[in-house]
Design an enzyme around this catalytic site. Structure first.
Site, PDB file in Angstrom:
ATOM      1  N   ARG A 189      26.501  40.139  -6.046  1.00  0.00           N
ATOM      2  CA  ARG A 189      26.053  38.748  -6.122  1.00  0.00           C
ATOM      3  C   ARG A 189      24.553  38.752  -6.393  1.00  0.00           C
ATOM      4  O   ARG A 189      23.895  39.777  -6.293  1.00  0.00           O
ATOM      5  CB  ARG A 189      26.337  38.026  -4.797  1.00  0.00           C
TER       6      ARG A 189
ATOM      7  N   LYS B  44      29.946  40.651   6.207  1.00  0.00           N
ATOM      8  CA  LYS B  44      30.127  39.252   6.584  1.00  0.00           C
ATOM      9  C   LYS B  44      30.835  38.450   5.495  1.00  0.00           C
ATOM     10  O   LYS B  44      31.408  37.404   5.772  1.00  0.00           O
ATOM     11  CB  LYS B  44      28.780  38.602   6.933  1.00  0.00           C
ATOM     12  N   ASP B  45      30.820  38.918   4.267  1.00  0.00           N
ATOM     13  CA  ASP B  45      31.441  38.212   3.148  1.00  0.00           C
ATOM     14  C   ASP B  45      32.848  38.691   2.829  1.00  0.00           C
ATOM     15  O   ASP B  45      33.549  38.077   2.030  1.00  0.00           O
ATOM     16  CB  ASP B  45      30.585  38.366   1.883  1.00  0.00           C
TER      17      ASP B  45
END
Length: 151
Positions: free
Chosen positions: A27, A103-104
């Protein structure tokens, strides 16, 4: 932070780095980019063939989670919204590996992907900032403590 890849994509791509670059999907957030650059550096330290200029290419992608900012995550599909486009690129051979923060990553992984490794965790301690106290013990009774969400 994790590196997510098809079973042996990293080593296979490293061995063929002379013909095409190792493509790292990530990302574009500051945290994601920092982790992707760290991954690139560690790969370059571990594989001589990846030290050459152009041997590793960062492929920066926007995900639904990056684009939908006006709704709660639970309303629009959960944690996988930050990884879906990267998963599609990985399974479609557009990238060789993907770098994600844990966390993603959703609980269930798409078929054909694995979590083969995790990089060493950074120091998790936070900092205390106060205009009047030098530590938590110095706060008055009833003080309100706030903390921001992770980046």
């Amino acid at each position: 932070m994790i590196i997510r890849t098809l079973a042996v994509a990293a080593s296979a791509a490293a061995m063929s780095a002379t013909t095409k670059p190792l493509r790292i999907g990530t990302r574009g957030s500051p945290l994601a980019l920092a982790q992707a650059y760290m991954t690139r550096e560690l790969l370059m330290e571990s594989f001589d063939e990846l030290k050459a200029e152009g041997a590793i290419e960062l492929c920066i992608m926007k995900t639904q989670g990056d684009m939908i900012l006006d709704k709660a995550l639970s309303e629009i599909g959960g944690k996988g919204l930050f990884t879906k486009e990267l998963d599609v690129a990985l399974l479609g051979d557009e990238v060789d590996i993907c770098v994600h923060s844990m966390k993603d990553v959703p609980t269930w992984l798409p078929a054909g992907t694995v979590l083969p490794c995790m990089l060493e965790r950074e120091d998790t301690r936070d900092v205390f900032i106060s205009p009047s106290a030098s530590g938590l013990a110095g706060l008055k009774d009833g003080s309100v403590i706030g903390s921001p969400p992770p980046p």
